[in-house]
Design a protein around this motif. Structure first.
Motif, PDB file in Angstrom:
ATOM      1  N   PHE A  24      32.887 -32.906  27.243  1.00  0.00           N
ATOM      2  CA  PHE A  24      34.222 -32.998  26.645  1.00  0.00           C
ATOM      3  C   PHE A  24      34.130 -33.381  25.170  1.00  0.00           C
ATOM      4  N   HIS A  25      33.309 -34.367  24.865  1.00  0.00           N
ATOM      5  CA  HIS A  25      33.213 -34.833  23.474  1.00  0.00           C
ATOM      6  C   HIS A  25      32.389 -33.890  22.603  1.00  0.00           C
ATOM      7  N   PHE A  26      31.419 -33.202  23.198  1.00  0.00           N
ATOM      8  CA  PHE A  26      30.736 -32.161  22.432  1.00  0.00           C
ATOM      9  C   PHE A  26      31.698 -31.011  22.134  1.00  0.00           C
ATOM     10  N   GLY A  27      32.638 -30.783  23.061  1.00  0.00           N
ATOM     11  CA  GLY A  27      33.550 -29.650  22.934  1.00  0.00           C
ATOM     12  C   GLY A  27      34.337 -29.665  21.643  1.00  0.00           C
ATOM     13  N   TRP A  28      34.919 -30.840  21.280  1.00  0.00           N
ATOM     14  CA  TRP A  28      35.727 -30.834  20.051  1.00  0.00           C
ATOM     15  C   TRP A  28      34.865 -30.780  18.793  1.00  0.00           C
ATOM     16  N   GLY A  29      33.557 -30.857  18.950  1.00  0.00           N
ATOM     17  CA  GLY A  29      32.671 -30.672  17.803  1.00  0.00           C
ATOM     18  C   GLY A  29      32.199 -29.243  17.627  1.00  0.00           C
ATOM     19  N   VAL A  30      32.422 -28.383  18.619  1.00  0.00           N
ATOM     20  CA  VAL A  30      31.922 -27.010  18.562  1.00  0.00           C
ATOM     21  C   VAL A  30      32.371 -26.259  17.308  1.00  0.00           C
ATOM     22  N   PRO A  31      33.672 -26.288  16.934  1.00  0.00           N
ATOM     23  CA  PRO A  31      34.048 -25.570  15.698  1.00  0.00           C
ATOM     24  C   PRO A  31      33.292 -26.060  14.469  1.00  0.00           C
ATOM     25  N   ALA A  32      33.016 -27.357  14.405  1.00  0.00           N
ATOM     26  CA  ALA A  32      32.266 -27.894  13.265  1.00  0.00           C
ATOM     27  C   ALA A  32      30.823 -27.418  13.282  1.00  0.00           C
ATOM     28  N   PHE A  33      30.200 -27.406  14.474  1.00  0.00           N
ATOM     29  CA  PHE A  33      28.828 -26.910  14.575  1.00  0.00           C
ATOM     30  C   PHE A  33      28.738 -25.478  14.036  1.00  0.00           C
ATOM     31  N   VAL A  34      29.733 -24.664  14.384  1.00  0.00           N
ATOM     32  CA  VAL A  34      29.729 -23.265  13.966  1.00  0.00           C
ATOM     33  C   VAL A  34      30.035 -23.144  12.469  1.00  0.00           C
ATOM     34  N   LEU A  35      30.987 -23.927  11.976  1.00  0.00           N
ATOM     35  CA  LEU A  35      31.323 -23.874  10.552  1.00  0.00           C
ATOM     36  C   LEU A  35      30.115 -24.202   9.673  1.00  0.00           C
ATOM     37  N   ILE A  36      29.286 -25.119  10.121  1.00  0.00           N
ATOM     38  CA  ILE A  36      28.075 -25.450   9.354  1.00  0.00           C
ATOM     39  C   ILE A  36      27.222 -24.203   9.187  1.00  0.00           C
ATOM     40  N   LYS A  37      27.068 -23.437  10.271  1.00  0.00           N
ATOM     41  CA  LYS A  37      26.246 -22.230  10.223  1.00  0.00           C
ATOM     42  C   LYS A  37      26.862 -21.164   9.328  1.00  0.00           C
ATOM     43  N   VAL A  38      28.178 -21.147   9.215  1.00  0.00           N
ATOM     44  CA  VAL A  38      28.866 -20.115   8.434  1.00  0.00           C
ATOM     45  C   VAL A  38      29.010 -20.527   6.964  1.00  0.00           C
ATOM     46  N   LEU A  39      29.244 -21.800   6.694  1.00  0.00           N
ATOM     47  CA  LEU A  39      29.449 -22.254   5.317  1.00  0.00           C
ATOM     48  C   LEU A  39      28.138 -22.440   4.558  1.00  0.00           C
ATOM     49  N   ALA A  40      27.084 -22.869   5.246  1.00  0.00           N
ATOM     50  CA  ALA A  40      25.804 -23.105   4.560  1.00  0.00           C
ATOM     51  C   ALA A  40      25.272 -21.868   3.840  1.00  0.00           C
ATOM     52  N   PRO A  41      25.403 -20.643   4.397  1.00  0.00           N
ATOM     53  CA  PRO A  41      24.938 -19.469   3.650  1.00  0.00           C
ATOM     54  C   PRO A  41      25.606 -19.299   2.294  1.00  0.00           C
ATOM     55  N   GLY A  42      26.802 -19.878   2.086  1.00  0.00           N
ATOM     56  CA  GLY A  42      27.432 -19.827   0.771  1.00  0.00           C
ATOM     57  C   GLY A  42      26.577 -20.491  -0.293  1.00  0.00           C
ATOM     58  N   PHE A  43      25.804 -21.496   0.109  1.00  0.00           N
ATOM     59  CA  PHE A  43      24.848 -22.150  -0.799  1.00  0.00           C
ATOM     60  C   PHE A  43      23.514 -21.412  -0.807  1.00  0.00           C
ATOM     61  N   PHE A  44      23.025 -21.063   0.387  1.00  0.00           N
ATOM     62  CA  PHE A  44      21.716 -20.424   0.487  1.00  0.00           C
ATOM     63  C   PHE A  44      21.671 -19.101  -0.280  1.00  0.00           C
ATOM     64  N   ALA A  45      22.785 -18.346  -0.242  1.00  0.00           N
ATOM     65  CA  ALA A  45      22.816 -17.056  -0.925  1.00  0.00           C
ATOM     66  C   ALA A  45      22.622 -17.202  -2.433  1.00  0.00           C
ATOM     67  N   ARG A  46      22.979 -18.367  -2.961  1.00  0.00           N
ATOM     68  CA  ARG A  46      22.803 -18.649  -4.396  1.00  0.00           C
ATOM     69  C   ARG A  46      21.547 -19.472  -4.647  1.00  0.00           C
ATOM     70  N   GLU A  47      20.694 -19.529  -3.634  1.00  0.00           N
ATOM     71  CA  GLU A  47      19.417 -20.245  -3.687  1.00  0.00           C
ATOM     72  C   GLU A  47      19.601 -21.728  -3.999  1.00  0.00           C
ATOM     73  N   ASP A  48      20.725 -22.281  -3.539  1.00  0.00           N
ATOM     74  CA  ASP A  48      20.958 -23.725  -3.618  1.00  0.00           C
ATOM     75  C   ASP A  48      20.778 -24.291  -2.213  1.00  0.00           C
ATOM     76  N   THR A  49      19.620 -24.844  -1.963  1.00  0.00           N
ATOM     77  CA  THR A  49      19.352 -25.425  -0.645  1.00  0.00           C
ATOM     78  C   THR A  49      19.368 -26.950  -0.674  1.00  0.00           C
TER      79      THR A  49
END
Length: 517
Positions: A353-378
């Motif tokens: 149950f408590h992991f459940g409300w974190g699922v959108p955040a887990f996914v957003l991390i995977k989607v937003l991080a490429p915005g930095f990686f694509a510009r070679e900012d890691t």
């Protein structure tokens, strides 16, 4: 190729792997139950899962792909092949060294990871042995990640997505080798390392089919390797935040017998949408973001990010709603059998149950991080990731020991801390992109997110109603809880499709590129 089509390619193979993974976990839990032996094995399995998610599911690839793609476009295939080979040699040398060090230091490492069992003369040494057996998987996953990055840079996603199925097949075979749970745990540990080797062989074959010849050899610290390392090390740490948080939670969970198994079981369920959607979308949008960044095309970059975030949330918010509305239904139906009891399912459902409300955040991390990686900012995502690790460690330890001091189970506090830390990480990534004027959600995306929330709320209400009537539904499905859960799940899936179209969470036009593929 559209974001949706790339995502579907990745997700289709990942779905097959995850479904096979569910079968694997059902068998392993039925064989080992929830107890000291299972806790020892799942401690050993933490390392393969950590390295698979950090390396194979995009973290290393997100740092390597932009550098490889830039070399390919600017200098040609021969220079890109040379860069890949030099990086391959250096990566293998470093990870092999880490494996050797870890093998020697494992008794001391295990005090940190499995400290609750340190005075157990049987199960603490067992955890050490099992983890030593699984450690070579680190080197194999590092190699597999680089090979996957080469394939993904060429628009080849299927083989890298299919490779993890080999781990599931190996573990399924290992689960049936041995007469008691101690022997089974050892055979499972061996199966992990065997699977890593098989994955490398498969991906090496895939790369060779693209006329790219890579060879292992003595590593050299060339300018190309230095450039990749400068990106890959911070990028890998950045993408490791959630996995480190899980590691911290598992270490604390060792002070409650069975808690590691309950958290692992919950992890397997909430990782499904993360693997199917978050990882797939992240990998699909990275090459397009990198091209837009190189051409300074802000309009294209904005469009790719909006599409990625919108699609990811349209698919994961309802998953979160389902996990929160009916956690016991899914855990009990899928995992309760053999030595894994209904009481274990109740405990697992509390964590889920408590992991459940974190699922959108887990996914957003995977989607937003490429915005930095694509510009070679890691380095920026790395800093945010480390902040989330600090939040998870402090909050998790505080909640765990506070709840235990009150005479309650402490492990639900670990799930709360993990989800909270994920939202902190996602929030920092979003704010960081905004401050650099790299991304701000457009009005159509905001309207779409509102529609996703409305459709997901309707889904949650429906699933809660159906879950309360599981016994009645089971009476029409051969008195099988499993079949009842499948019926409820597919009913919810169909209902969300209707809700999503009605509320505008998913547009029919988005499905056209997929049909053309």
């Amino acid at each position: 190729m559209s974001v949706l089509r790339n995502t579907l390619t990745q997700s289709t193979w990942t779905l097959g792997s995850r479904l096979l993974g569910f079968l694997r976990d059902v068998v392993i839990l039925a064989k080992l139950g929830a107890g000291p032996v299972a806790d020892a094995f799942f401690t050993a399995l933490m390392f393969p899962n950590l390295f698979r998610r950090v390396f194979a599911e995009g973290a290393f690839a997100q740092a390597f792909v932009p550098a490889y793609s830039r070399t390919l476009e600017a200098e040609g295939p021969e220079a890109a092949e040379k860069l890949a080979e030099e990086t391959l040699r250096g990566l293998f040398a470093v990870t092999a060294f880490l494996v050797v060090i870890a093998q020697v230091a494992m008794p001391w490492i295990m005090i940190l990871l499995h400290g609750g069992y340190r005075n157990d003369p049987v199960h603490f040494p067992l955890a050490i042995l099992l983890t030593q057996i699984t450690m070579p998987y680190l080197s194999f996953m590092a190699l597999a990640a680089l090979l996957s990055g080469v394939l993904n840079s060429g628009g080849r996603f299927a083989m890298s997505a299919a490779a993890p199925t080999l781990l599931n097949f190996s573990l399924l075979i290992g689960a049936f080798i041995g007469g008691n749970n101690y022997e089974i745990a050892r055979s499972l540990a061996v199966a992990v390392s065997v699977a890593g080797l098989l994955q490398v062989i498969l991906l090496w074959y895939g790369v060779s089919r693209q006329k790219i010849r890579l060879r292992l050899g003595f590593p050299k610290l060339t300018p190309g390797v230095k450039r990749v390392a400068a990106l890959a090390v911070p990028g890998t740490i950045a993408a490791s935040g959630m996995q480190i948080n899980i590691l911290v939670s598992q270490a604390l969970a060792s002070f409650e017998t069975g808690a590691k198994t309950w958290l692992y079981s919950a992890d397997r369920l909430y990782q499904l949408p993360l693997g199917l959607v978050g990882v797939a979308v992240g990998l699909a949008i990275l090459p397009r973001l990198a091209r837009a960044a190189r051409s300074d095309d802000q309009v294209q970059s904005q469009s790719v990010m909006d599409n990625g975030v919108g699609l990811a949330m349209a698919l994961t918010v309802p998953a979160a709603a389902a996990l929160m509305a009916a956690p016991f239904l899914f855990v009990d139906s899928f995992f309760t059998r053999g030595d894994f009891t209904s009481a274990d399912a109740h405990q697992t459902a509390r964590a889920l149950f408590h992991f459940g409300w974190g699922v959108p955040a887990f996914v957003l991390i995977k989607v937003l991080a490429p915005g930095f990686f694509a510009r070679e900012d890691t380095k920026t995502p790395m800093a945010y990731s480390l902040v989330s690790v600090g939040v998870n460690t402090v909050l998790g330890a505080s909640l765990f020991f506070f709840l235990k001091s009150q005479g309650m189970d402490g492990f639900p506090g670990l799930a709360i801390a993990t989800s909270t830390a994920a939202w902190v990480n996602a929030g920092l990534l979003f704010l960081g992109l905004g401050r650099r004027n790299w991304y701000a959600p457009g009005a159509p995306l905001l309207r779409r997110l509102a529609s996703v929330l409305a459709a997901s709320a309707a889904l949650a209400a429906l699933l809660w109603y159906l879950a309360a009537r599981t016994d009645l539904i089971a009476s029409y499905t051969l008195d099988s809880k499993f079949l009842a859960a499948v019926v409820i799940g597919f009913t919810g899936l169909f209902a969300y499709g209707v809700f999503a179209l009605v509320f505008g969470a998913i547009r029919p036009s988005e499905l056209k590129p997929a049909r053309k593929g």
